[in-house]
Design an enzyme around this catalytic site. Structure first.
Site, mmCIF file in Angstrom:
data_model
loop_
_atom_site.group_PDB
_atom_site.id
_atom_site.type_symbol
_atom_site.label_atom_id
_atom_site.label_comp_id
_atom_site.label_asym_id
_atom_site.label_seq_id
_atom_site.Cartn_x
_atom_site.Cartn_y
_atom_site.Cartn_z
ATOM 1 N N ASP A 1 -3.461 -13.085 3.541
ATOM 2 C CA ASP A 1 -4.765 -12.470 3.777
ATOM 3 C C ASP A 1 -4.871 -12.355 5.298
ATOM 4 O O ASP A 1 -4.824 -13.372 5.995
ATOM 5 C CB ASP A 1 -5.851 -13.383 3.206
ATOM 6 C CG ASP A 1 -7.262 -12.882 3.509
ATOM 7 O OD1 ASP A 1 -7.407 -11.953 4.339
ATOM 8 O OD2 ASP A 1 -8.209 -13.438 2.938
ATOM 9 N N GLY B 1 0.799 -1.225 0.000
ATOM 10 C CA GLY B 1 0.000 0.000 0.000
ATOM 11 C C GLY B 1 0.830 1.271 0.000
ATOM 12 O O GLY B 1 2.073 1.242 -0.031
ATOM 13 N N GLN B 2 0.124 2.396 0.059
ATOM 14 C CA GLN B 2 0.780 3.711 -0.028
ATOM 15 C C GLN B 2 1.860 3.876 1.046
ATOM 16 O O GLN B 2 2.977 4.302 0.769
ATOM 17 C CB GLN B 2 -0.257 4.834 0.128
ATOM 18 C CG GLN B 2 0.334 6.222 -0.056
ATOM 19 C CD GLN B 2 -0.508 7.347 0.534
ATOM 20 O OE1 GLN B 2 -1.438 7.096 1.306
ATOM 21 N NE2 GLN B 2 -0.198 8.575 0.177
ATOM 22 N N ILE C 1 -2.144 -9.202 0.380
ATOM 23 C CA ILE C 1 -3.105 -10.178 -0.153
ATOM 24 C C ILE C 1 -2.848 -10.462 -1.631
ATOM 25 O O ILE C 1 -3.253 -11.501 -2.152
ATOM 26 C CB ILE C 1 -4.557 -9.715 0.112
ATOM 27 C CG1 ILE C 1 -5.545 -10.855 -0.096
ATOM 28 C CG2 ILE C 1 -4.910 -8.494 -0.705
ATOM 29 C CD1 ILE C 1 -6.914 -10.606 0.498
ATOM 30 N N TYR D 1 -15.113 2.698 8.008
ATOM 31 C CA TYR D 1 -13.649 2.736 8.217
ATOM 32 C C TYR D 1 -13.337 3.382 9.570
ATOM 33 O O TYR D 1 -12.588 2.841 10.388
ATOM 34 C CB TYR D 1 -13.019 3.527 7.066
ATOM 35 C CG TYR D 1 -11.572 3.915 7.227
ATOM 36 C CD1 TYR D 1 -10.561 2.966 7.331
ATOM 37 C CD2 TYR D 1 -11.199 5.270 7.220
ATOM 38 C CE1 TYR D 1 -9.232 3.351 7.442
ATOM 39 C CE2 TYR D 1 -9.871 5.655 7.321
ATOM 40 C CZ TYR D 1 -8.891 4.689 7.438
ATOM 41 O OH TYR D 1 -7.577 5.068 7.539
ATOM 42 N N LYS E 1 -11.724 1.610 12.911
ATOM 43 C CA LYS E 1 -10.470 2.069 13.507
ATOM 44 C C LYS E 1 -10.683 2.500 14.963
ATOM 45 O O LYS E 1 -9.809 2.290 15.811
ATOM 46 C CB LYS E 1 -9.871 3.206 12.678
ATOM 47 C CG LYS E 1 -9.321 2.754 11.331
ATOM 48 C CD LYS E 1 -8.070 1.895 11.520
ATOM 49 C CE LYS E 1 -7.422 1.518 10.198
ATOM 50 N NZ LYS E 1 -6.149 0.789 10.370
HETATM 51 C C1 AKB Z 1 -8.542 8.140 4.009
HETATM 52 O O1 AKB Z 1 -8.715 9.194 3.358
HETATM 53 O O2 AKB Z 1 -9.400 7.278 4.156
HETATM 54 C C2 AKB Z 1 -7.226 7.948 4.713
HETATM 55 C C3 AKB Z 1 -7.279 8.438 6.125
HETATM 56 C C4 AKB Z 1 -7.398 9.873 6.404
HETATM 57 O O3 AKB Z 1 -7.223 7.653 7.015
HETATM 58 N N1 AKB Z 1 -6.184 8.610 4.010
#
Ligand code: AKB
Length: 325
Positions: A54, A14-15, A38, A144, A148
């Site tokens: 995974d 990833g980034q 993955i 998301y 988190k």
């Molecule tokens: C997103 O934009 O979802 C991420 C973050 C701010 O966690 N870069």
């Protein structure tokens, strides 16, 4: 002399993963870092030590940890804010069950130390938007952010109950020239550079005045290495630490890019704004974070402001990719 760590990174393609892996290899040697993801990266980008993983496969995770005698896990696998909304249950599974698989393995002694990236997305619209403190209420508006926020609490729980040494940062949007983001709301701040250099224009999917907390990749990687290297007694927060680099809106970074291109004698880029569903996500996030605890506890100090960020991005991208304007 301290022993060389044995590191496993999840979500290493990833980034942040690609850049963090390079930094860890530079610090500890290529043999110290096992990258996992993955999907396999293309052969040209494949690190010398790579394994498919995974994160929902707890058996495979434990086998890799045991086989490679890993002591430190950087658990970066996650589905981000914008992409996460397309399949909320899957996002929750990857982001929460994946973390639990890592924490459980650490509890069983298969790793001594874990890094868990959290995010500004844990905050929702009823926090003070400027200088949002670490302990502001968490009422995320995306799955998301929910995953988190739950993850942060799982980290604190595993630390309090079983002594797992898990450390976490709330990353703002990360901007870097080394890699491409994917699936996030802050991705525009990297896209803008690539599209301006390719075509001379950029249409932004956020509103011109939507200020968000951001951080330059170099600062984000340094913060990650610093919190992981800090003596255990300095880590007073086991949920997560706010991390602020700088804050800017799309219009502000556009103006800085235009000014930097003018200084280089390049044609003036054109910017336009067509906010889509990601604007509502961005509007629910803070404008800036209060990261005093990170500064006090383990010495966090960002180095890149907007001008430095734009200058460094353009310098690296212009050296690497052909500019078509
Ligand atoms: C997103 O934009 O979802 C991420 C973050 C701010 O966690 N870069």
């Amino acid at each position: 002399m301290t022993a060389t760590p044995r590191i496993l990174i999840t979500g290493a393609n990833g980034q942040i993963g690609t850049v963090l892996a390079a930094a860890l290899r530079a610090a500890h040697g290529a043999d110290a870092v096992l990258c996992t993801d993955i999907v396999a990266p293309p052969p040209a980008a494949r690190p010398s030590r790579f394994a498919l993983l995974d994160v929902l496969d707890a058996v495979r995770l434990r086998a890799l940890l045991a086989e490679h005698r890993i002591d430190t896990v950087y658990h970066l696998s996650a589905v981000l804010s914008a992409r996460g909304e397309a399949d909320p249950r899957h996002t929750w599974d990857v982001n929460v069950t994946g973390l639990l698989n890592v924490l459980e393995a650490a509890r069983e002694g298969l790793a001594d130390k874990v890094f868990f990236p959290s995010t500004i997305a844990v905050f929702g619209s009823n926090v003070p938007p400027d200088g949002t403190p670490d302990d502001a209420v968490l009422n995320p508006g995306t799955v998301y952010g929910m995953s988190k926020a739950a993850g942060e609490n799982w980290c604190a729980y595993y630390h309090a109950r079983w002594g797992v040494d898990v450390r976490s940062l709330r990353y703002p949007g990360v901007v870097g020239h080394q890699s491409q983001p994917g699936g996030g709301t802050t991705d525009y701040a990297v896209e803008i550079f690539h599209q301006v250099l390719a075509s001379g224009s950029y249409e932004c999917f956020l509103a011109a005045d939507q200020t968000l907390p951001m951080i330059y990749m170099d600062d984000a990687i340094r913060a990650t290495l610093e919190i992981m290297a800090a003596p255990v007694a300095r880590i007073r927060r086991r949920t997560s630490y706010n991390l602020q680099g700088l804050s800017f809106s799309p219009a502000e970074i556009a103006a800085e890019i235009a000014a930097a291109m003018k200084r280089r004698g390049l044609a003036a880029p054109e910017f336009s704004y067509r906010p889509d569903f990601r604007q509502a996500i961005a509007a629910s996030w803070p404008h800036s974070l209060d990261d005093r605890n990170a500064r006090q506890d383990w010495g966090w100090q960002p180095r890149f402001g907007l001008r430095e960020l734009v200058t460094d991005m353009l310098e690296h991208l212009l050296a690497r990719i052909p500019c078509h304007i």
